[in-house]
Design a protein around this motif. Structure first.
Motif, PDB file in Angstrom:
ATOM      1  N   ASN A 151      13.290   4.489   5.618  1.00 38.33           N
ATOM      2  CA  ASN A 151      12.042   4.947   6.240  1.00 38.33           C
ATOM      3  C   ASN A 151      11.272   3.716   6.710  1.00 38.33           C
ATOM      4  O   ASN A 151      11.619   2.572   6.336  1.00 38.33           O
ATOM      5  CB  ASN A 151      11.211   5.835   5.292  1.00 38.33           C
ATOM      6  CG  ASN A 151      10.781   5.114   4.023  1.00 38.33           C
ATOM      7  OD1 ASN A 151      10.208   4.031   4.078  1.00 38.33           O
ATOM      8  ND2 ASN A 151      11.053   5.727   2.878  1.00 38.33           N
ATOM      9  N   THR A 456       5.380   8.525  -6.797  1.00 42.20           N
ATOM     10  CA  THR A 456       4.448   9.075  -5.812  1.00 42.20           C
ATOM     11  C   THR A 456       4.502   8.276  -4.522  1.00 42.20           C
ATOM     12  O   THR A 456       4.506   8.832  -3.411  1.00 42.20           O
ATOM     13  CB  THR A 456       3.014   9.078  -6.374  1.00 42.20           C
ATOM     14  OG1 THR A 456       2.981   9.861  -7.562  1.00 42.20           O
ATOM     15  CG2 THR A 456       2.029   9.654  -5.362  1.00 42.20           C
ATOM     16  N   ALA A 457       4.563   6.954  -4.655  1.00 44.71           N
ATOM     17  CA  ALA A 457       4.662   6.096  -3.463  1.00 44.71           C
ATOM     18  C   ALA A 457       5.927   6.402  -2.673  1.00 44.71           C
ATOM     19  O   ALA A 457       5.888   6.474  -1.433  1.00 44.71           O
ATOM     20  CB  ALA A 457       4.642   4.626  -3.892  1.00 44.71           C
ATOM     21  N   ASP A 458       7.047   6.602  -3.368  1.00 44.76           N
ATOM     22  CA  ASP A 458       8.289   6.916  -2.661  1.00 44.76           C
ATOM     23  C   ASP A 458       8.185   8.239  -1.914  1.00 44.76           C
ATOM     24  O   ASP A 458       8.677   8.360  -0.783  1.00 44.76           O
ATOM     25  CB  ASP A 458       9.463   6.962  -3.649  1.00 44.76           C
ATOM     26  CG  ASP A 458       9.949   5.579  -4.044  1.00 44.76           C
ATOM     27  OD1 ASP A 458       9.805   4.645  -3.229  1.00 44.76           O
ATOM     28  OD2 ASP A 458      10.473   5.423  -5.168  1.00 44.76           O
ATOM     29  N   ARG A 459       7.534   9.218  -2.517  1.00 43.16           N
ATOM     30  CA  ARG A 459       7.377  10.503  -1.824  1.00 43.16           C
ATOM     31  C   ARG A 459       6.496  10.349  -0.579  1.00 43.16           C
ATOM     32  O   ARG A 459       6.802  10.903   0.480  1.00 43.16           O
ATOM     33  CB  ARG A 459       6.776  11.544  -2.778  1.00 43.16           C
ATOM     34  CG  ARG A 459       7.749  12.050  -3.834  1.00 43.16           C
ATOM     35  CD  ARG A 459       7.251  13.326  -4.480  1.00 43.16           C
ATOM     36  NE  ARG A 459       6.002  13.139  -5.196  1.00 43.16           N
ATOM     37  CZ  ARG A 459       5.916  12.777  -6.477  1.00 43.16           C
ATOM     38  NH1 ARG A 459       7.024  12.540  -7.170  1.00 43.16           N
ATOM     39  NH2 ARG A 459       4.742  12.643  -7.066  1.00 43.16           N
ATOM     40  N   ARG A 460       5.419   9.598  -0.706  1.00 42.31           N
ATOM     41  CA  ARG A 460       4.537   9.385   0.445  1.00 42.31           C
ATOM     42  C   ARG A 460       5.272   8.637   1.554  1.00 42.31           C
ATOM     43  O   ARG A 460       5.131   8.966   2.740  1.00 42.31           O
ATOM     44  CB  ARG A 460       3.295   8.603   0.003  1.00 42.31           C
ATOM     45  CG  ARG A 460       2.399   9.348  -0.971  1.00 42.31           C
ATOM     46  CD  ARG A 460       1.764  10.577  -0.328  1.00 42.31           C
ATOM     47  NE  ARG A 460       0.907  11.308  -1.225  1.00 42.31           N
ATOM     48  CZ  ARG A 460      -0.408  11.102  -1.358  1.00 42.31           C
ATOM     49  NH1 ARG A 460      -1.010  10.155  -0.634  1.00 42.31           N
ATOM     50  NH2 ARG A 460      -1.124  11.816  -2.196  1.00 42.31           N
ATOM     51  N   GLU A 461       6.037   7.627   1.175  1.00 44.08           N
ATOM     52  CA  GLU A 461       6.743   6.842   2.196  1.00 44.08           C
ATOM     53  C   GLU A 461       7.865   7.636   2.851  1.00 44.08           C
ATOM     54  O   GLU A 461       8.194   7.406   4.019  1.00 44.08           O
ATOM     55  CB  GLU A 461       7.286   5.558   1.562  1.00 44.08           C
ATOM     56  CG  GLU A 461       6.188   4.596   1.152  1.00 44.08           C
ATOM     57  CD  GLU A 461       6.693   3.367   0.439  1.00 44.08           C
ATOM     58  OE1 GLU A 461       5.851   2.609  -0.091  1.00 44.08           O
ATOM     59  OE2 GLU A 461       7.923   3.150   0.402  1.00 44.08           O
ATOM     60  N   GLU A 463       7.635  10.504   3.772  1.00 40.16           N
ATOM     61  CA  GLU A 463       6.986  11.288   4.824  1.00 40.16           C
ATOM     62  C   GLU A 463       6.703  10.434   6.056  1.00 40.16           C
ATOM     63  O   GLU A 463       5.868  10.789   6.893  1.00 40.16           O
ATOM     64  CB  GLU A 463       5.689  11.891   4.279  1.00 40.16           C
ATOM     65  CG  GLU A 463       5.927  12.888   3.140  1.00 40.16           C
ATOM     66  CD  GLU A 463       4.644  13.247   2.403  1.00 40.16           C
ATOM     67  OE1 GLU A 463       3.568  12.705   2.778  1.00 40.16           O
ATOM     68  OE2 GLU A 463       4.718  14.046   1.463  1.00 40.16           O
ATOM     69  N   ALA A 465       5.516   7.205   6.214  1.00 42.38           N
ATOM     70  CA  ALA A 465       4.404   6.253   6.211  1.00 42.38           C
ATOM     71  C   ALA A 465       4.898   4.927   6.776  1.00 42.38           C
ATOM     72  O   ALA A 465       6.016   4.483   6.490  1.00 42.38           O
ATOM     73  CB  ALA A 465       3.879   6.055   4.790  1.00 42.38           C
ATOM     74  N   THR A 468       3.834   0.113   3.124  1.00 38.62           N
ATOM     75  CA  THR A 468       3.961   0.372   1.694  1.00 38.62           C
ATOM     76  C   THR A 468       2.745   1.130   1.163  1.00 38.62           C
ATOM     77  O   THR A 468       1.604   0.784   1.458  1.00 38.62           O
ATOM     78  CB  THR A 468       4.123  -0.953   0.930  1.00 38.62           C
ATOM     79  OG1 THR A 468       5.361  -1.550   1.324  1.00 38.62           O
ATOM     80  CG2 THR A 468       4.122  -0.733  -0.567  1.00 38.62           C
ATOM     81  N   SER A 469       3.010   2.137   0.372  1.00 35.68           N
ATOM     82  CA  SER A 469       1.961   2.992  -0.169  1.00 35.68           C
ATOM     83  C   SER A 469       1.029   2.220  -1.097  1.00 35.68           C
ATOM     84  O   SER A 469       1.464   1.347  -1.861  1.00 35.68           O
ATOM     85  CB  SER A 469       2.587   4.160  -0.929  1.00 35.68           C
ATOM     86  OG  SER A 469       1.632   4.840  -1.695  1.00 35.68           O
ATOM     87  N   TYR A 471      -0.219   3.440  -3.666  1.00 39.91           N
ATOM     88  CA  TYR A 471       0.180   3.772  -5.035  1.00 39.91           C
ATOM     89  C   TYR A 471       1.128   2.708  -5.587  1.00 39.91           C
ATOM     90  O   TYR A 471       1.048   2.327  -6.760  1.00 39.91           O
ATOM     91  CB  TYR A 471       0.856   5.139  -5.074  1.00 39.91           C
ATOM     92  CG  TYR A 471      -0.083   6.305  -4.863  1.00 39.91           C
ATOM     93  CD1 TYR A 471      -0.883   6.772  -5.906  1.00 39.91           C
ATOM     94  CD2 TYR A 471      -0.173   6.932  -3.630  1.00 39.91           C
ATOM     95  CE1 TYR A 471      -1.743   7.846  -5.717  1.00 39.91           C
ATOM     96  CE2 TYR A 471      -1.030   8.003  -3.427  1.00 39.91           C
ATOM     97  CZ  TYR A 471      -1.819   8.458  -4.470  1.00 39.91           C
ATOM     98  OH  TYR A 471      -2.676   9.506  -4.283  1.00 39.91           O
TER      99      TYR A 471
END
Length: 481
Positions: A151, A456-461, A463, A465, A468-469, A471
């Motif tokens: 991603n 949580t950061a991996d899930r956001r990224e 999507e 992003a 880097t998140s 989180y």
């Protein structure tokens, strides 16, 4: 958040009729468990006593005995030589080194850290050459290491890492970003936006290396005592030598070297020294030729990704995919796993990652699952030392990058024990000490929070992003890495 119970999630994973979970790693399922050696017969005196029969202890004994054959050396092991991470790891004989390069450089300068990295490059070839010399067949193939980004945020980190490593001694031949053609020619990772390649890595079968090393050092005259639990290590006091206290008697020696890695917390006074971090693996049944034609992976490269809760994978000698990552990262009170049993939700999570990266392997049954522990210092930096004044030494805190580092540690401990001033003893990880981990329940709560933030950061990224998140940045700050 998972809404399905663990059993329901696991039921979606295709499993072999011969599926096994825990007990031993798949690597020992291939080789068979070794016949146990006799325990320590009673109190004894040695020149060097090594606590822990994994790679670190075995390499240290090997190099000491090769250089000074008259040394009386013993290894004390609670289970059997190679029982812990040495027989359960992902099989990455890698030049990657744990910890902050800037922290290591702060001790002795930037060039010292570059020297350490060069020593790791050479360490990969040292293990390969020694295994060949000693007739140890560990399915070693030096195919290099691929890191893939799937991603935009991962791609940003991957490219930044390449630029950072240029500052620390990585030349263009040591690490580079592959063009799309080379990337697909090596390994076709679904959704890969970028990937790097380094030649400084080899695939191994971990248990075969551990078993071969144990046979080799025993043939050199090292005494390996198994089923012997060390409860405490005591420094030299006055005229009394350093001592390892066990359930079978006491071993007195000029040097007692601690090589217990993720099991260090079991020793008296060491509960907060290194945190035992859990890591889990699954392995598929062999894939057919058509699947491999679509996936590639003909060079047997090792594979990692740029997720925060990262994975590590290999194509085995018998054409399976073995993939690992963090499961339940830490157990309260520095407890360790129940002899390798893996949680159903961890098996399901690893299978989902495998299916996402390699859709052509999604229907391959999972044959085996297992886990193990690795040692994590509070600053996440590996360390090695031996103190002639106290008679105590140690090596570890490899944070999951230990297969090659154990060899470097063994050669460094050899020089320190023999009182040599060498290039190895001047490397910046020698003599490094850090503060202990926080007491419970802060230790447990902190690790749980860190990995929840990473996930949580991996899930956001995922999507898409672009960077880097936040989180993940918060998790890094809390972790102290």
């Amino acid at each position: 958040m998972h809404l399905l119970p663990a059993a329901a999630r696991l039921s979606r994973v295709p499993r072999s009729p011969h599926f096994a979970n825990g007990g031993v790693s798949f690597w020992y399922r291939q080789t068979g468990l070794p016949e146990r050696r006799a325990p320590l017969p009673g109190s004894a005196d040695y020149d060097v006593c090594i606590v822990g029969g994994g790679y670190t202890g075995l390499w240290t004994a090997y190099y000491l005995k090769r250089d000074q054959p008259d040394l009386r050396i013993c290894i004390l092991e609670r289970e059997f030589a190679g029982f812990g991470a040495s027989g359960r790891n992902g099989g990455w004989l890698s030049a990657e080194f744990a910890g902050s390069r800037r922290r290591h450089a702060a001790a002795r300068g930037r060039q010292a850290m570059i020297d350490l990295q060069r020593a790791m490059f050479a360490g990969v070839d040292e293990v390969i050459a020694t295994a060949r010399h000693e007739g140890i067949d560990a399915d070693i193939t030096k195919g290099g290491l691929v890191h893939a980004a799937t991603n935009p945020a991962q791609r940003e980190r991957l490219l930044a890492e390449v630029a950072e490593l240029r500052h620390w001694g990585y030349g263009p031949a040591d690490l580079y970003v592959m063009d799309p053609d080379e990337r697909d020619q090596r390994i076709r990772v679904a959704g890969a936006l970028a990937a790097t390649y380094s030649p400084h890595c080899a695939r191994i079968q971990p248990a075969k290396l551990a078993l071969g090393l144990a046979r080799t050092v025993e043939a050199l005259g090292v005494h390996i005592y198994e089923d012997t639990t060390v409860t405490e290590i005591r420094p030299r006091t006055g005229t009394a030598p350093a001592t390892a206290a066990t359930d079978r008697g006491r071993v007195r020696a000029q040097f007692v070297l601690r090589a217990t890695e993720g099991f260090t917390a079991s020793l008296a006074g060491q509960r907060r020294q290194w945190l035992p971090m859990n890591s889990s693996m699954i392995v598929t049944e062999p894939l057919d030729a058509k699947a491999w034609d679509r996936i590639g992976w003909q060079g047997r490269e090792l594979l990692g990704d740029e997720a925060h809760a990262y994975i590590y994978a290999q194509r085995t000698a018998d054409d399976r995919i073995a993939i690992g990552g963090r499961g339940v990262p830490y157990r309260f009170g520095s407890a360790t796993d129940v002899r390798g049993a893996t949680q159903p939700q961890t098996i399901a999570a690893l299978w989902r990652v495998l299916s996402r990266l390699f859709p052509d392997a999604a229907e391959a049954p999972v044959a085996h699952a297992w886990c193990g522990v690795l040692g994590v210092p509070r600053d996440w930096c590996s360390t090695v030392d031996a103190d002639a004044r106290t008679g105590l030494g140690w090596a570890g805190g490899y944070v999951g990058s230990g297969v090659t580092t154990t060899n470097l540690a063994g050669r460094t401990l050899r020089d320190l024990v023999l009182g040599r001033d060498t290039e190895l003893t001047r490397l910046p990880w020698v003599g490094r000490t850090v503060r202990p981990w926080e007491p419970e329940p802060l230790r447990w709560a902190g690790v749980q929070l860190i990995y929840r933030l990473f996930r949580t950061a991996d899930r956001r990224e995922a999507e898409q992003a672009a960077t880097t998140s936040g989180y993940a940045r918060l998790a890094e700050l809390i972790s102290g890495r």
